[in-house]
Design an enzyme around this catalytic site. Structure first.
Site, PDB file in Angstrom:
ATOM      1  N   HIS A  27       0.845  -1.191   0.000  1.00 48.09           N
ATOM      2  CA  HIS A  27       0.000   0.000   0.000  1.00 48.09           C
ATOM      3  C   HIS A  27       0.887   1.250   0.000  1.00 48.09           C
ATOM      4  O   HIS A  27       1.254   1.747   1.067  1.00 48.09           O
ATOM      5  CB  HIS A  27      -0.907   0.009   1.234  1.00 48.09           C
ATOM      6  CG  HIS A  27      -1.819  -1.167   1.332  1.00 48.09           C
ATOM      7  ND1 HIS A  27      -1.368  -2.421   1.633  1.00 48.09           N
ATOM      8  CD2 HIS A  27      -3.166  -1.270   1.163  1.00 48.09           C
ATOM      9  CE1 HIS A  27      -2.393  -3.264   1.655  1.00 48.09           C
ATOM     10  NE2 HIS A  27      -3.482  -2.593   1.379  1.00 48.09           N
ATOM     11  N   HIS A 258      -3.934   3.073  -3.459  1.00 47.73           N
ATOM     12  CA  HIS A 258      -4.208   2.598  -2.098  1.00 47.73           C
ATOM     13  C   HIS A 258      -3.560   1.248  -1.811  1.00 47.73           C
ATOM     14  O   HIS A 258      -2.729   1.145  -0.905  1.00 47.73           O
ATOM     15  CB  HIS A 258      -5.715   2.505  -1.861  1.00 47.73           C
ATOM     16  CG  HIS A 258      -6.092   2.179  -0.448  1.00 47.73           C
ATOM     17  ND1 HIS A 258      -5.845   0.959   0.146  1.00 47.73           N
ATOM     18  CD2 HIS A 258      -6.704   2.921   0.501  1.00 47.73           C
ATOM     19  CE1 HIS A 258      -6.287   0.965   1.386  1.00 47.73           C
ATOM     20  NE2 HIS A 258      -6.812   2.147   1.628  1.00 47.73           N
ATOM     21  N   GLU A 404     -17.298  -4.721  24.617  1.00 48.19           N
ATOM     22  CA  GLU A 404     -16.457  -5.915  24.727  1.00 48.19           C
ATOM     23  C   GLU A 404     -15.209  -5.828  23.852  1.00 48.19           C
ATOM     24  O   GLU A 404     -14.095  -6.137  24.284  1.00 48.19           O
ATOM     25  CB  GLU A 404     -17.255  -7.174  24.367  1.00 48.19           C
ATOM     26  CG  GLU A 404     -18.384  -7.500  25.323  1.00 48.19           C
ATOM     27  CD  GLU A 404     -19.705  -6.853  24.927  1.00 48.19           C
ATOM     28  OE1 GLU A 404     -20.742  -7.207  25.513  1.00 48.19           O
ATOM     29  OE2 GLU A 404     -19.696  -6.003  24.009  1.00 48.19           O
ATOM     30  N   HIS A 466     -27.551 -16.671  24.947  1.00 50.33           N
ATOM     31  CA  HIS A 466     -26.496 -16.446  25.931  1.00 50.33           C
ATOM     32  C   HIS A 466     -25.736 -17.728  26.294  1.00 50.33           C
ATOM     33  O   HIS A 466     -24.772 -17.657  27.052  1.00 50.33           O
ATOM     34  CB  HIS A 466     -27.085 -15.837  27.206  1.00 50.33           C
ATOM     35  CG  HIS A 466     -27.390 -14.374  27.090  1.00 50.33           C
ATOM     36  ND1 HIS A 466     -28.164 -13.858  26.082  1.00 50.33           N
ATOM     37  CD2 HIS A 466     -27.009 -13.311  27.858  1.00 50.33           C
ATOM     38  CE1 HIS A 466     -28.266 -12.550  26.235  1.00 50.33           C
ATOM     39  NE2 HIS A 466     -27.561 -12.196  27.300  1.00 50.33           N
TER      40      HIS A 466
END
Length: 661
Positions: A27, A258, A404, A466
């Site tokens: 890149h 890029h 999280e 869960h």
């Protein structure tokens, strides 16, 4: 005599496009676009010393836009780090070169963290800034007084983890954190406007950040912006308006620069446009000398810091704080485990974890805990860990909120910074939210500890959303990650000791919501780190009474179930060994003789774990039996769920007897 600013910046551009061209991969656009900003930062602002890359009070620099790795490789080489050498750069992206496709912290001093997955660099930098402020409260500006700088791209700011990270940083008022946004308005697909129209500065301001803008190709404008960032007590976003691939006349300001080489013709055109007539990989002496002088700026501040450390009354404490705690966790738990052996505790392993953390956090000031809004469920806070807040950075407990992924990445940054050992909690099922950061923990060789509670259908009524099924086994697939699933309070303490004894390997503690009987006792009264039975990953908890025909292998909450199965088999005259296997990774590392003794070829091997049975065949063989759950869970009380899914002694023992014929 000094080379011009433009020539110094063009050295970065030339090395970057030459290396990508030689590799035919990479890149070039971002390093060419951010060369001017990076030149100002490294020559005038960043506090570092290539002669001592691990100087504790250095500034941390994070290239969050890791795809532009040639930017940092060029900077490290030009400022005088021992590596990368020019030959390393010529071998960019090739086997054996430390100049990997994305920066890897274990390859080169000066690369503070492994980046590539966008956004995680920013989030790790938040952790580094937290660690700096926390240590500053104990040791003052004389010993801890540095900043964390980040170069981030549009993609870093789009990723969801960026929102989590900047919200936490703004809330904690981490004014020593400065993010330089490469605002080139280009992604791989094309213009940013194809996919985004949000007001990024407004979003940062809304989360408590200071925002300033500059022309990323005007060094005076860049300096003014950095000075403004330094003067503000909030974390700062510096919007650097740049042209991706600057200097490549036909591909700059387009996605064509890029993620692929410019091509020989465009490289030649860029040399002409930039006024860089030198052959590939050549940096003229005057330009090189100017860069090397910039790299030596840090020698004097480092020497002054070392003098302050030598004279400080806090020297011993500081050196102890930044040292490894690998050999300290076991001894810190000896008295606690001896007490457990004398006074058994039938508690959930999440509670047993909290109990073990009591003496650990009391005796090891490096430990900093936290939870993603589940403190009362994860049991991660102790009496020694008061909250770390914007008003009091001396605390040792972080309320991460429902973040999280951000929590996991911040813990990586804290660990990489040094001086702190982070642990943080959430439900095991939500490890999916932070999985890529867990993977980076393992790849970067950090000693982060993940406290993952509610580890099975045993959590009960919350139901299948869960209840983790595949999670424990899927985490076991990550290289250099130890996954612990302890069976009782003593094993939980042992697993904590082991997790803290591996500073280069992260750990997951998979812990139960439901109470578990204590299966260990008398033999542990004289427990020491050297007698840690869990250290071998699996061990014979109970030997067969009758002639052994079966070996029952179980983890966590199912070890007590396996004990019931063993009792039922023994009542039928069938001898059954009971093997507890809290950590398959450690068991796999044992010698062949030990593994063969524990899982002998002449016995029926039976695995029991309240999760997927996939993977257990490596221990049971194709002729063994595997009891678990290969479907999603259900809502209901835990005991009824175990019965519903056939995880009871009454359901398992007859199947074992049938398999024996």
């Amino acid at each position: 005599m000094s080379a011009s600013f433009t020539d110094c910046a063009n050295a970065i551009r030339a090395l970057s496009m030459d290396a990508v061209e030689a590799a035919n991969s990479g890149h070039p656009g971002m390093p060419m676009g951010m060369a001017d900003v990076a030149t100002v930062l490294f020559q005038e602002y960043l506090k570092f010393d290539p002669a001592d890359p691990h100087w504790p009070d250095r500034d941390r620099f994070v290239l969050s836009a890791g795809h532009g790795s040639m930017l940092i490789y060029s900077l490290l080489h030009l400022t005088g780090y021992a590596r990368p050498t020019l030959e390393d750069i010529k071998a960019f992206r090739q086997i054996g070169s430390p100049c990997a496709g994305h920066p890897e912290n274990f390859e080169l001093p000066g690369v503070e963290c492994t980046t590539g997955p966008l956004g995680q660099g920013v989030a790790m930098a938040v952790g580094m800034a937290i660690a700096e402020r926390h240590l500053n409260t104990g040791f003052g500006d004389e010993l801890v007084d540095h900043r964390t700088w980040v170069i981030a791209g549009d993609g870093c700011l789009m990723e969801g983890i960026n929102h989590e990270a900047i919200g936490l940083a703004g809330h904690l008022k981490l004014g020593r954190l400065i993010v330089l946004w490469d605002d080139n308005r280009i992604t791989i697909d094309g213009r940013v406007s194809l996919s985004s129209s949000e007001d990024i500065p407004a979003r940062y301001r809304a989360t408590g950040w200071h925002v300033v803008e500059c022309d990323g190709h005007d060094p005076d404008s860049v300096r003014a912006a950095l000075d403004a960032a330094l003067a503000d007590d909030r974390p700062s976003l510096v919007r650097c308006t740049t042209i991706i691939g600057k200097g490549a006349p036909n591909k700059q300001d387009s996605s064509g620069s890029h993620g692929s080489p410019l091509g020989a013709a465009e490289v030649a055109a860029a040399r002409e446009t930039l006024g860089w007539p030198y052959p590939a990989f050549e940096v003229p002496g005057e330009i090189r000398d100017t860069w090397l002088r910039a790299g030596k700026r840090g020698a004097e501040p480092r020497a002054a810091w070392q003098a302050r450390l030598a004279a400080s009354s806090l020297r011993g404490e500081f050196e102890g704080r930044i040292a490894s705690i690998a050999d300290k966790a076991g001894p810190a738990l000896e008295a606690y485990i001896a007490k457990l052996a004398a006074e058994p505790a039938n508690v959930a392993s999440r509670k047993a974890s909290e109990m073990a953390l009591g003496p650990l956090t009391e005796k090891l000031p490096q430990l900093i805990g936290g939870s993603a809004d589940l403190t009362g469920s994860n049991n991660t806070k102790t009496g020694s860990t008061k909250p770390l807040t914007a008003d009091d950075y001396s605390g040792r407990y972080l309320y991460y909120g429902i973040r999280e992924f951000g929590m996991a990445a911040a813990m990586n940054g804290m660990s990489l910074h040094g001086g702190v050992v982070p642990y943080g909690g959430t439900f095991l099922v939500f490890s999916d939210y932070c999985r890529n950061a867990i993977r980076l923990s393992a790849l970067q060789r950090t000693g982060v500890v993940y406290v993952m509670t509610h580890d099975s259908i045993g959590l009960g009524e919350d139901g299948p959303t869960h209840q983790p099924i595949e999670h424990v086994m899927s985490l076991r697939l990550i290289p250099n990650l130890n996954v612990y699933r302890p069976a009782d309070a003593i094993e939980t303490a042992e697993c904590w000791a082991l997790a803290l004894a591996t500073p280069n390997t992260p750990s997951v503690l998979a812990l139960s919501r439901q109470n578990l009987p204590q299966l260990r006792g008398e033999s542990d009264e004289a427990w020491t780190a050297a007698s840690n039975r869990s250290a071998r990953g699996g061990y014979r908890l109970r030997a067969a009474k009758a002639a052994r025909k079966v070996v029952l292998v179980a983890t966590g909450s199912e070890v007590s179930l396996a004990a019931e199965v063993a009792d039922a088999l023994e009542a039928q005259g069938v001898g059954a060994d009971l093997v507890s296997m809290p950590c398959t990774e450690l068991f796999d590392a044992q010698d062949a003789a030990y593994r063969a003794d524990l899982l002998p070829a002449d016995a029926l091997i039976v695995s029991i774990e309240a999760g997927t049975t996939f993977g257990w065949e490596r221990y049971t063989g194709t002729n063994g039996l595997r009891f678990g759950i290969d479907k999603f869970g259900a809502s209901g009380p835990a005991p009824k769920l175990y019965a519903h899914f056939g995880l009871t002694a009454a359901a398992i023992a007859p199947q074992v007897l049938a398999a024996l014929g």
